[in-house]
Design an enzyme around this catalytic site. Structure first.
Site, PDB file in Angstrom:
ATOM      1  N   HIS A   1      -6.569  -0.416   2.770  1.00 57.87           N
ATOM      2  CA  HIS A   1      -6.156   0.886   2.242  1.00 57.87           C
ATOM      3  C   HIS A   1      -5.724   0.826   0.785  1.00 57.87           C
ATOM      4  O   HIS A   1      -5.390   1.840   0.186  1.00 57.87           O
ATOM      5  CB  HIS A   1      -5.048   1.469   3.124  1.00 57.87           C
ATOM      6  CG  HIS A   1      -5.511   1.616   4.539  1.00 57.87           C
ATOM      7  ND1 HIS A   1      -6.320   2.640   4.940  1.00 57.87           N
ATOM      8  CD2 HIS A   1      -5.354   0.806   5.627  1.00 57.87           C
ATOM      9  CE1 HIS A   1      -6.612   2.491   6.235  1.00 57.87           C
ATOM     10  NE2 HIS A   1      -6.040   1.383   6.666  1.00 57.87           N
TER      11      HIS A   1
ATOM     12  N   ASP B   1       1.598   6.975   0.240  1.00 54.46           N
ATOM     13  CA  ASP B   1       0.601   6.068  -0.329  1.00 54.46           C
ATOM     14  C   ASP B   1       0.757   5.904  -1.838  1.00 54.46           C
ATOM     15  O   ASP B   1       0.653   6.863  -2.609  1.00 54.46           O
ATOM     16  CB  ASP B   1      -0.789   6.625  -0.004  1.00 54.46           C
ATOM     17  CG  ASP B   1      -1.857   5.554  -0.071  1.00 54.46           C
ATOM     18  OD1 ASP B   1      -1.813   4.632   0.774  1.00 54.46           O
ATOM     19  OD2 ASP B   1      -2.715   5.622  -0.974  1.00 54.46           O
TER      20      ASP B   1
ATOM     21  N   ASN C   1       0.803  -1.221   0.000  1.00 57.11           N
ATOM     22  CA  ASN C   1       0.000   0.000   0.000  1.00 57.11           C
ATOM     23  C   ASN C   1       0.837   1.273   0.000  1.00 57.11           C
ATOM     24  O   ASN C   1       0.397   2.304  -0.458  1.00 57.11           O
ATOM     25  CB  ASN C   1      -0.908  -0.003   1.241  1.00 57.11           C
ATOM     26  CG  ASN C   1      -1.666   1.285   1.413  1.00 57.11           C
ATOM     27  OD1 ASN C   1      -2.506   1.628   0.581  1.00 57.11           O
ATOM     28  ND2 ASN C   1      -1.353   2.031   2.465  1.00 57.11           N
TER      29      ASN C   1
ATOM     30  N   ASP D   1      -0.737  -6.659   3.699  1.00 56.65           N
ATOM     31  CA  ASP D   1      -0.709  -5.625   4.729  1.00 56.65           C
ATOM     32  C   ASP D   1      -1.550  -4.427   4.282  1.00 56.65           C
ATOM     33  O   ASP D   1      -1.497  -4.019   3.122  1.00 56.65           O
ATOM     34  CB  ASP D   1       0.751  -5.182   4.933  1.00 56.65           C
ATOM     35  CG  ASP D   1       0.884  -4.130   6.015  1.00 56.65           C
ATOM     36  OD1 ASP D   1       0.730  -4.490   7.189  1.00 56.65           O
ATOM     37  OD2 ASP D   1       1.125  -2.951   5.679  1.00 56.65           O
TER      38      ASP D   1
ATOM     39  N   GLU E   1      -5.679  -7.749   5.000  1.00 52.95           N
ATOM     40  CA  GLU E   1      -5.834  -7.154   6.328  1.00 52.95           C
ATOM     41  C   GLU E   1      -6.863  -6.042   6.222  1.00 52.95           C
ATOM     42  O   GLU E   1      -6.605  -4.988   5.631  1.00 52.95           O
ATOM     43  CB  GLU E   1      -4.508  -6.603   6.833  1.00 52.95           C
ATOM     44  CG  GLU E   1      -4.582  -6.320   8.312  1.00 52.95           C
ATOM     45  CD  GLU E   1      -3.882  -5.075   8.749  1.00 52.95           C
ATOM     46  OE1 GLU E   1      -3.619  -4.943   9.940  1.00 52.95           O
ATOM     47  OE2 GLU E   1      -3.607  -4.214   7.895  1.00 52.95           O
TER      48      GLU E   1
HETATM   49  C1  LM2 Z   1      -0.412  -2.680   9.155  1.00 54.67           C
HETATM   50  N1  LM2 Z   1      -1.449  -3.218   8.705  1.00 54.67           N
HETATM   51  O1  LM2 Z   1      -2.351  -2.521   8.042  1.00 54.67           O
HETATM   52  C2  LM2 Z   1       0.549  -3.403  10.026  1.00 54.67           C
HETATM   53  O2  LM2 Z   1      -0.031  -4.614  10.489  1.00 54.67           O
HETATM   54  C3  LM2 Z   1       0.963  -2.466  11.113  1.00 54.67           C
HETATM   55  O3  LM2 Z   1       1.816  -3.126  12.019  1.00 54.67           O
HETATM   56  C4  LM2 Z   1       1.655  -1.269  10.471  1.00 54.67           C
HETATM   57  O4  LM2 Z   1       1.965  -0.257  11.430  1.00 54.67           O
HETATM   58  C5  LM2 Z   1       0.764  -0.582   9.447  1.00 54.67           C
HETATM   59  N2  LM2 Z   1      -0.206  -1.405   8.855  1.00 54.67           N
HETATM   60  C6  LM2 Z   1       1.615  -0.032   8.322  1.00 54.67           C
HETATM   61  O5  LM2 Z   1       2.139  -1.091   7.549  1.00 54.67           O
HETATM   62  C7  LM2 Z   1       3.241  -0.357  12.031  1.00 54.67           C
HETATM   63  C8  LM2 Z   1       3.237   0.364  13.364  1.00 54.67           C
HETATM   64  C9  LM2 Z   1       3.231   1.870  13.161  1.00 54.67           C
HETATM   65  C10 LM2 Z   1       4.407   2.294  12.275  1.00 54.67           C
HETATM   66  C11 LM2 Z   1       4.198   1.574  10.930  1.00 54.67           C
HETATM   67  C12 LM2 Z   1       5.290   1.905   9.926  1.00 54.67           C
HETATM   68  O6  LM2 Z   1       2.097  -0.022  14.119  1.00 54.67           O
HETATM   69  O7  LM2 Z   1       3.388   2.511  14.464  1.00 54.67           O
HETATM   70  O8  LM2 Z   1       4.417   3.703  12.078  1.00 54.67           O
HETATM   71  O9  LM2 Z   1       4.240   0.152  11.155  1.00 54.67           O
HETATM   72  O10 LM2 Z   1       6.554   1.543  10.397  1.00 54.67           O
HETATM   73  C13 LM2 Z   1       5.648   4.384  12.392  1.00 54.67           C
HETATM   74  C14 LM2 Z   1       5.435   5.333  13.537  1.00 54.67           C
HETATM   75  C15 LM2 Z   1       4.419   6.408  13.154  1.00 54.67           C
HETATM   76  C16 LM2 Z   1       4.879   7.146  11.904  1.00 54.67           C
HETATM   77  C17 LM2 Z   1       5.142   6.113  10.806  1.00 54.67           C
HETATM   78  C18 LM2 Z   1       5.706   6.771   9.543  1.00 54.67           C
HETATM   79  O11 LM2 Z   1       4.972   4.590  14.655  1.00 54.67           O
HETATM   80  O12 LM2 Z   1       4.274   7.336  14.218  1.00 54.67           O
HETATM   81  O13 LM2 Z   1       3.824   8.021  11.468  1.00 54.67           O
HETATM   82  O14 LM2 Z   1       6.086   5.133  11.259  1.00 54.67           O
HETATM   83  O15 LM2 Z   1       6.918   7.420   9.810  1.00 54.67           O
HETATM   84  C19 LM2 Z   1       4.052   9.383  11.590  1.00 54.67           C
HETATM   85 CA    CA Z   2      -3.715   3.355  -0.397  1.00 55.47          CA
END
Ligand code: LM2
Ligand code: CA
Length: 512
Positions: free
Chosen positions: A239, A205, A144, A235, A266
């Site tokens: 979206h 995106d 995505n 994943d 998902e």
């Molecule tokens: C998913 N499924 O739809 C995954 O199962 C989930 O674990 C992923 O989030 C999400 N979608 C994106 O693939 C995780 C995590 C987030 C993290 C993202 C990207 O839960 O907290 O975001 O992976 O690594 C992190 C930061 C967030 C920031 C983002 C982009 O926590 O604060 O956003 O990176 O820099 C500003």
């Molecule tokens: Ca999208």
């Protein structure tokens, strides 16, 4: 068959592409006989994955080794973490001091397979070893979006926002353009255009509606299929949106076994209409996230000092508002929900978590998956890794990895699940609180007690007179039981003691 079918027009397109490619190579083309259908690669139905283990963020070497354990325990598949090259953070920040949080892998940089879990060569030999052991490999496919931070990757590729080796700025959605939100993020999870075309937690995106992006993504997934992968957990499938998912799936090759790839999306619940998991079942199977919540509510429940009641599980599936069993990959927890203790069970729930997994395997809803990963204290914790973030080999005995798929009581229920097959539930019994029992046809019987005291129950087992091994306490070895036994009388009844927070189970084959 539960993944999108390849329609005749796609077959024609694929056959035409084969002809074109062959012509380009200057080879003779075996044209179909006059009036005959074009010769297309045989398309057979998708295989359901059976019981899978989600060895999330295990490195490739460790997954490859574990496949021989999985196959002995009756698992037919393994799901692995996103293998593509990803963000490699160089320092902690205000959000987390952890330099290499687990979520680095959800920020793709390129589709080379150099990752925290190993090299492309190690990935390939893992798939080979697993397939050789009879275990299919399912890959977590992040399609995505790309990154939302950083500039350095595990594969050594540098990038800047919206600019990657495989994509340029024209390959993304932007605020006030195709993404109708003021900051480019998803502000309203009930808004279709925002959910499909805005940034999920700041992640850039992709314009998955374009042939260019679709071809790039399909190229990545087809490379994995060529290596022997059997399918994908998509994943953030919600979206990507149904139309783009179907368009990408249509570009996928068959697996090496000649089947269509398994494809599970998902899609978390709560959204209206087209954004609901039910509305995605025409675009693939879906993850049983709503089912996971119902399991939590039955086994634990949010309010302090309350447990739910197992008696509610008499109805579980379409009857309780879930997607159909045939379209669902079911589980008690995954890497996200394991970190969401107020709404889902997780490894930290101990005996309750194990019992819930055993119940799910016995119930038979969906393609059941058992989650095994690493111990954490802070939600963002890195898996055990070296200073560079490279994940170190798993050990199921050093206290740092969870390995619930090796729990003898879970392994016993995987065997039980495989033995009863599709036999229908019968002989339902409950105390209307936290003890339930049922048989699956006349193939096997199981009882579950989520209460705090042992309970003696008298139940119809549906099985023939005899003494059976309670496989949860120990297997049948030769002609005797390693654990406790249950005596079934001539009319199929048995008096069974089900311990607190435990299960009793046996199949027809466990008679001594
Ligand atoms: C998913 N499924 O739809 C995954 O199962 C989930 O674990 C992923 O989030 C999400 N979608 C994106 O693939 C995780 C995590 C987030 C993290 C993202 C990207 O839960 O907290 O975001 O992976 O690594 C992190 C930061 C967030 C920031 C983002 C982009 O926590 O604060 O956003 O990176 O820099 C500003
Ligand atoms: Ca999208």
């Amino acid at each position: 068959m539960t993944s999108p079918q390849v329609r005749p027009r796609q077959l024609l397109r694929r056959a035409a592409a084969v002809v074109a490619a062959t012509l380009a190579l200057g080879c003779a083309v075996a044209l179909p006989a006059a009036g005959g259908a074009p010769v297309a690669k045989r398309v057979t139905p998708t295989d359901e994955p059976g019981v899978t283990a989600n060895l999330w963020e295990w490195n490739w070497r460790s997954v490859g080794r574990e496949c021989s354990v999985l196959t002995q325990s009756g698992f037919t598949g393994v799901q692995v973490a996103p293998p593509q090259n990803s963000l490699k953070r160089l320092s902690g920040d205000a959000e987390t001091a952890t330099v290499h949080p687990w979520w680095e892998v959800y920020q793709p940089v390129s589709y080379d397979l150099t990752s925290r879990m190993g090299t492309e060569a190690q990935f390939k030999s893992m798939v080979k070893a697993c397939n050789k052991a009879g275990v299919k490999v399912y890959v977590d496919a992040v399609i995505n979006h790309m990154t939302g931070q950083g500039s350095t990757s595990y594969g050594g590729v540098d990038y800047t926002p919206y600019d990657y080796p495989d994509y340029d700025p024209s390959d993304f959605h932007y605020k006030a353009g195709e993404c109708p939100s003021s900051d480019g993020g998803i502000q309203d999870y009930n808004n279709k255009a925002q959910v499909f075309r805005c940034n999920l937690v700041g992640l850039e995106d992709l314009r998955t509606q374009t042939p260019k992006v679709q071809a790039e993504l399909a190229g990545y997934l087809n490379k994995l299929l060529g290596y022997g992968v059997s399918g994908f957990r998509v994943d953030a499938g919600k979206h990507v949106g149904q139309d783009d998912l179907l368009a990408i799936y249509a570009r996928l090759n068959d697996t090496n076994a000649g089947t269509r790839p398994y494809w599970v999306l998902e899609v978390f619940g709560g959204g209206p209409g087209v954004l609901s998991p039910q509305a995605f079942t025409a675009a693939g199977d879906v993850l049983g996230l709503d089912g996971g919540r119902q399991i939590f509510n039955a086994f634990k429940s949010y309010e302090t000092n309350h447990v739910g009641s197992l008696a509610t599980l008499e109805v579980f599936g379409t009857g309780s508002g879930l997607t159909s069993s045939a379209k669902t990959m079911s589980f008690v927890t995954n890497h996200d929900t394991d970190r969401n203790a107020g709404e889902y069970l997780g490894h930290k729930d101990g005996a309750t978590y194990i019992l819930a997994n055993q119940w799910l395997l016995a119930d038979g809803y969906g393609s059941a998956q058992v989650y095994s990963s690493f111990e954490w204290t802070q939600a963002a914790d890195s898996p055990p890794a070296n200073a560079q973030g490279l994940i170190t080999n798993t050990s199921c005995t050093n206290g740092r990895w969870t390995c619930d798929h090796r729990n003898p009581g879970i392994v016993a229920m995987v065997g039980w699940h495989n033995y009863v097959g599709k036999a229908k539930r019968a002989n339902w019994w409950t105390d209307d609180e936290n003890v339930i029992a049922f048989s699956r046809g006349n193939r096997g019987w199981a009882g579950f007690n989520n209460g705090t005291v042992a309970k003696q129950i008298r139940v119809q087992t549906g099985l023939a007179k005899g003494t059976y091994c309670n496989v949860v306490s120990g297997p049948k070895v030769g002609g005797s039981c390693a654990g406790s036994t249950v005596v079934v009388n001539t009319t199929g009844f048995a008096n069974v003691t089900v311990g607190a927070k435990s299960a009793v189970a046996f199949t027809k084959a466990d008679r001594v």
